[in-house]
Design a protein around this motif. Structure first.
Motif, PDB file in Angstrom:
ATOM      1  N   ILE A  15       0.921  -1.263   0.008  1.00 22.32           N
ATOM      2  CA  ILE A  15       0.053  -0.049   0.069  1.00 22.32           C
ATOM      3  C   ILE A  15       0.772   1.301   0.176  1.00 22.32           C
ATOM      4  N   GLY A  16       1.835   1.204   0.566  1.00 25.03           N
ATOM      5  CA  GLY A  16       2.962   2.325   0.757  1.00 25.03           C
ATOM      6  C   GLY A  16       3.644   2.583  -0.758  1.00 25.03           C
ATOM      7  N   ILE A  17       4.110   1.578  -1.379  1.00 19.65           N
ATOM      8  CA  ILE A  17       4.214   1.365  -2.822  1.00 19.65           C
ATOM      9  C   ILE A  17       3.421   2.232  -3.673  1.00 19.65           C
ATOM     10  N   THR A  47       1.742   8.171 -15.964  1.00 22.60           N
ATOM     11  CA  THR A  47       0.304   7.012 -16.202  1.00 22.60           C
ATOM     12  C   THR A  47       0.865   5.730 -15.835  1.00 22.60           C
ATOM     13  N   LEU A  48       2.131   5.330 -16.128  1.00 26.02           N
ATOM     14  CA  LEU A  48       2.253   4.006 -16.089  1.00 26.02           C
ATOM     15  C   LEU A  48       2.615   3.714 -14.323  1.00 26.02           C
ATOM     16  N   LEU A  49       3.091   4.715 -13.715  1.00 29.88           N
ATOM     17  CA  LEU A  49       3.367   4.342 -12.402  1.00 29.88           C
ATOM     18  C   LEU A  49       1.945   4.321 -11.704  1.00 29.88           C
ATOM     19  N   ALA A  50       1.159   5.099 -12.040  1.00 26.25           N
ATOM     20  CA  ALA A  50      -0.223   5.277 -11.255  1.00 26.25           C
ATOM     21  C   ALA A  50      -0.750   3.805 -11.505  1.00 26.25           C
ATOM     22  N   ASN A  51      -0.620   3.435 -13.001  1.00 27.23           N
ATOM     23  CA  ASN A  51      -1.281   2.051 -13.162  1.00 27.23           C
ATOM     24  C   ASN A  51      -0.520   0.959 -12.289  1.00 27.23           C
ATOM     25  N   GLN A  52       0.719   1.048 -12.140  1.00 28.73           N
ATOM     26  CA  GLN A  52       1.213   0.008 -11.399  1.00 28.73           C
ATOM     27  C   GLN A  52       0.843   0.125  -9.946  1.00 28.73           C
ATOM     28  N   ASN A  56      -0.345  -2.667  -7.065  1.00 26.70           N
ATOM     29  CA  ASN A  56       0.335  -2.778  -5.670  1.00 26.70           C
ATOM     30  C   ASN A  56      -0.828  -2.666  -4.575  1.00 26.70           C
ATOM     31  N   GLY A  57      -1.737  -1.379  -4.739  1.00 25.50           N
ATOM     32  CA  GLY A  57      -2.517  -1.173  -3.607  1.00 25.50           C
ATOM     33  C   GLY A  57      -3.556  -2.118  -3.306  1.00 25.50           C
ATOM     34  N   LEU A  58      -4.014  -2.452  -4.665  1.00 23.94           N
ATOM     35  CA  LEU A  58      -5.276  -3.752  -4.432  1.00 23.94           C
ATOM     36  C   LEU A  58      -4.474  -4.989  -4.042  1.00 23.94           C
ATOM     37  N   ILE A  64      -4.603  -8.200   3.127  1.00 26.63           N
ATOM     38  CA  ILE A  64      -5.445  -7.874   4.208  1.00 26.63           C
ATOM     39  C   ILE A  64      -6.708  -8.438   4.248  1.00 26.63           C
ATOM     40  N   GLY A  65      -7.355  -8.468   3.193  1.00 28.85           N
ATOM     41  CA  GLY A  65      -8.503  -9.280   3.151  1.00 28.85           C
ATOM     42  C   GLY A  65      -8.431 -10.754   3.575  1.00 28.85           C
ATOM     43  N   THR A  66      -7.451 -11.406   3.157  1.00 29.87           N
ATOM     44  CA  THR A  66      -7.097 -12.568   3.409  1.00 29.87           C
ATOM     45  C   THR A  66      -7.012 -13.075   4.729  1.00 29.87           C
ATOM     46  N   LEU A  67      -6.312 -12.108   5.412  1.00 33.07           N
ATOM     47  CA  LEU A  67      -6.266 -12.262   6.922  1.00 33.07           C
ATOM     48  C   LEU A  67      -7.455 -12.070   7.783  1.00 33.07           C
ATOM     49  N   VAL A  68      -8.371 -10.957   6.983  1.00 34.20           N
ATOM     50  CA  VAL A  68      -9.586 -10.873   7.890  1.00 34.20           C
ATOM     51  C   VAL A  68     -10.814 -11.813   7.804  1.00 34.20           C
ATOM     52  N   PHE A  69     -10.724 -12.408   6.370  1.00 35.38           N
ATOM     53  CA  PHE A  69     -12.069 -12.860   5.969  1.00 35.38           C
ATOM     54  C   PHE A  69     -11.793 -14.297   5.946  1.00 35.38           C
TER      55      PHE A  69
END
Length: 118
Positions: A15-17, A47-52, A56-58, A64-69
Motif C-alpha cells: 500500500i505504501g508503494i 500514467t504507468l506509475l499510477a497504473n502499477q 500494488n494497492g489492490l 489484508i482481506g485474506t487475513l480478515v475474511f
C-alpha cells in the motif's frame, strides 16, 4: 504470530508503494525507483506509475482481506500464494529495475512464506 506481523509488513509495504507510485513527487519516485527525475515527470511515465500503483494497492488490500475474511487452511494457502507472488515479483523487479527491490520487498515476503510453510 510472527507470520501475521511479517504478512502485515508485506501488505502495508504494498500500500505504501501504491501511495508513492500514484501520489509521490517526481523526486520521491525517481529516488525510490532509481530513475532520472526528468523521465518520471513525463506524462506517460506518470500514467504507468499510477497504473502499477493501483496493482500494488489492490494486492495489499487482498492480503489484508485474506487475513480478515479467511480462516484455517484456505487462509494459509492464499497467504502462501500471495507471499510467493510478491517474492517472484521482487526477483523480477531486482533483475529489471533496482536490485534493492529484492531486499526491501522480497525479503519480508520470503520470510513470511517460509514461516507459513514450516
Amino acid at each position: 504470530m510472527i507470520e501475521t506481523i511479517l504478512i502485515a509488513i508485506v501488505s502495508i509495504e504494498a500500500i505504501g508503494i501504491m501511495i508513492l507510485e500514484m501520489f509521490g513527487s517526481p523526486k520521491q519516485q525517481a529516488n525510490a525507483f532509481e530513475l532520472d527525475e526528468s523521465f518520471v515527470k513525463r506524462p506517460e511515465v506518470k500514467t504507468l506509475l499510477a497504473n502499477q500503483g493501483i496493482y500494488n494497492g489492490l494486492f495489499g488490500a487482498l492480503i489484508i482481506g485474506t487475513l480478515v475474511f479467511l480462516k484455517g487452511p484456505q487462509q494459509t494457502t492464499m497467504l502462501e500464494l500471495e507471499m510467493l507472488f510478491v517474492v517472484l515479483v521482487a526477483i523480477y523487479g531486482s533483475l529489471t529495475a533496482a536490485k534493492k527491490i529484492l531486499i526491501i520487498q522480497g525479503l519480508p515476503a520470503f520470510l513470511a512464506f517460509m514461516v507459513l510453510i514450516f
